[in-house]
Write an enzyme that holds these catalytic residues in place. Structure first.
Site, PDB file in Angstrom:
ATOM      1  CB  SER A 260      -0.890   0.003   1.239  1.00 26.71           C
ATOM      2  OG  SER A 260      -0.087   0.264   2.376  1.00 26.71           O
ATOM      3  CE  LYS A 261      -2.253   6.622  -2.502  1.00 29.15           C
ATOM      4  NZ  LYS A 261      -3.540   7.191  -2.221  1.00 29.15           N
ATOM      5  NE  ARG A 262       0.650   0.328   6.083  1.00 30.03           N
ATOM      6  CZ  ARG A 262       1.325  -0.765   6.388  1.00 30.03           C
ATOM      7  NH1 ARG A 262       2.387  -0.666   7.142  1.00 30.03           N
ATOM      8  NH2 ARG A 262       0.947  -1.944   5.940  1.00 30.03           N
ATOM      9  CG  HIS A 263       4.479  -1.229   2.093  1.00 32.50           C
ATOM     10  ND1 HIS A 263       3.190  -1.672   1.991  1.00 32.50           N
ATOM     11  CD2 HIS A 263       4.990  -1.800   3.206  1.00 32.50           C
ATOM     12  CE1 HIS A 263       2.918  -2.485   2.994  1.00 32.50           C
ATOM     13  NE2 HIS A 263       3.979  -2.577   3.753  1.00 32.50           N
ATOM     14  N   GLY A 264       5.367   2.884  -0.039  1.00 34.44           N
ATOM     15  CA  GLY A 264       5.999   3.646  -1.130  1.00 34.44           C
ATOM     16  C   GLY A 264       4.970   3.897  -2.214  1.00 34.44           C
TER      17      GLY A 264
END
Ligand code: GLU
Length: 497
Positions: A260-264
């Protein structure tokens, strides 16, 4: 059918993005695997836009999806932009077909109008949850006679259309990747297939389109697995032939949770903007859940097609390894930098412009621009990094005088080393101001001083303002004599101040 669409066999696959966001890396990976399978088998690859969610769909996102897929090198045989024998390829333009099948299901009483209000459904849901049951529609409106439903609709009551999901049965799907999967009907309720005759929902529209477009294989993300039994039941109710399913493993972040966006970045366009090459991304995406069964890692599009098979796709989640992507991109950058510097320089230009170095960059001729690229290419993982790595070629560096100091050299010793260097380089004629000549001149002096660093360190800092850079002699050769001597003088002046 025109010959343009005739294929070697009847395998037909599709990818069906919803234009509710920019092209997601997961969607790009799904597109790629469909494309690979079509290419491998001589089948047809269809691109269909699933824009039934009117509120969330946006033509801008459709544009982003199409553009970025094309940029990646994924081509489709049929789609909204290229047309095809089963056009239109945008769900919002296919309402007539959906309506016809909705009417058929209603007529055959395989579907029914449901008039339950959202409030009533919410109470039902909460009650079930309180009883520790999984919330599911109780089937209240199943009982309503079609003619009564008609009367209520004529009187202006709004309803949705639900599908009569078969009860007390199990569905077995033989997934081409995951093997047999059995779904008990107790897990499924009479789900809504349309909000009105002209507003079909995803599970229904997919089934109609896959049938209308003669799709034979559905290759899509694992997150769709729970939709499969619903679609399977709809196919049965409509008397359509079944399709084969292949559910691709999820893409995971390094912590093994769903990427998800959390990872990049999750938008493919962002990788493009950051300076990843399409060939590298395509190669990387192919390895998200698949590998050739050898230790080969750098493979061209054609090589991947040659080695690809659905059977070699893994079941377990595919970890998105940013470092591996960077490494791969660096490999592709160097591959392109070898014989084809021109195209690579073209890719670099927008970043140069954005950094405000266009004029300074253009003062160098093509050969010098190529030399600069050659000097930094080893360290480039992304095209955008060119700017950071080569900045000192385009502006006079700013640095602290302390940086000029090598070991315990005194200011006088540094100044002397720089003046001597200036003299030695000044003695080389303009036409001979090459890396080799510069190097030869400086080496003799460095040997005399018995410490290479005392010559090359201050020179490196004078030319670049940095501790680390390509070899100073090579940089000086690109600068030319005038600029080289000027920068050395600035360093000498710094020491004197
Ligand atoms: N529109 C769906 C999505 O974007 C794909 C549906 C499918 O492949 O069946 O996830």
């Amino acid at each position: 059918m025109t010959t343009k669409y005739s294929q070697q066999n009847s395998i037909r696959v599709r990818m069906a993005p919803s234009p509710t966001g920019r092209l997601h890396i997961g969607t790009a990976r799904t597109a790629l695997f469909n494309y690979l399978y079509a290419k491998k088998t001589g089948g047809a690859f269809v691109l269909r836009i699933e824009d039934t969610d009117v509120a969330r769909s946006n033509p801008e996102f459709e544009k982003d999806i199409l553009e970025n897929l094309k940029w990646l090198g994924i081509a489709w045989d049929e789609g909204p932009d290229v047309g095809g024998p089963y056009a239109p390829y945008r769900q919002s333009e296919r309402t007539a077909s959906y309506r016809q099948y909705l009417e058929k299901l209603l007529e055959e009483q395989a579907a029914y109008w449901c008039f339950c209000t959202p409030e009533a459904l919410e109470i039902e849901r909460q009650t079930m949850q309180a009883e520790g049951k999984a919330p599911r529609y109780a089937g209240t409106c199943r009982q309503i006679k079609p003619e009564d439903a008609e009367k209520r609709r004529d009187a202006g009551e709004r309803g949705v259309i639900r599908f009569k999901m078969p009860q007390n049965t199990a569905t077995r799907i033989d997934d081409l990747i995951r093997g047999p999967i059995v779904f008990g009907s107790e897990n499924f309720d009479d789900f809504v297939i349309a909000k009105s005759l002209d507003e079909p929902l995803y599970n229904f529209a997919v089934v109609i389109d896959d049938y209308d477009m003669q799709i034979t294989h559905v290759i899509r993300g694992e997150d769709h697995i729970t939709n499969t039994p619903k679609q399977y039941a709809l196919i049965d109710a409509l008397g359509f032939p079944h399709v084969a399913y292949a559910h691709l493993p999820l893409i995971l972040g390094p912590d093994r949770s769903k990427m998800s966006k959390r990872h990049g970045s999750v938008a493919l366009g962002e990788y493009r903007e950051q300076g990843y090459l399409p060939e590298a991304l395509l190669n990387f995406l192919a390895f998200l859940g698949w590998n050739p069964g050898t230790d080969e890692e750098i493979l061209s599009n054609d090589q991947i097609i040659e080695r690809f098979s659905i059977e070699s796709i893994q079941k377990s989640g595919a970890i998105f390894d940013q470092q591996k992507l960077d490494w791969m991109n660096g490999m592709y950058i160097r591959q392109q930098g070898g014989s084809k510097r021109g195209p690579l320089l073209e890719l670099i230009k927008p970043y140069i412009e954005r950094a405000g170095f266009a004029d300074a960059f253009n003062k160098y001729n093509f050969n010098d621009q190529s030399s600069i690229l050659a000097l930094v290419i080893e360290r480039m993982k992304k095209i955008s990094e060119f700017v950071e790595l080569s900045e000192f070629f385009f502006k006079t560096p700013e640095y602290d005088r302390e940086l000029l100091r090598w070991k315990n050299m005194t200011d006088e010793e540094i100044a002397k080393s720089l003046s001597e260097t200036q003299k030695l380089l000044g003695a080389i004629s303009d036409g001979n101001f090459t890396t080799e000549r510069i190097d030869a001149a400086l080496k003799t002096y460095a040997e005399h001083l018995k410490d290479k660093g005392s010559v090359f360190w201050p020179l490196r800092v004078a030319l670049t303002g940095r501790k680390a850079s390509p070899p100073p002699a090579a940089i000086a050769a690109v600068f030319g004599k005038l600029e080289t001597l000027k920068r050395i003088q600035i360093a000498i002046d710094k020491l004197a101040s």
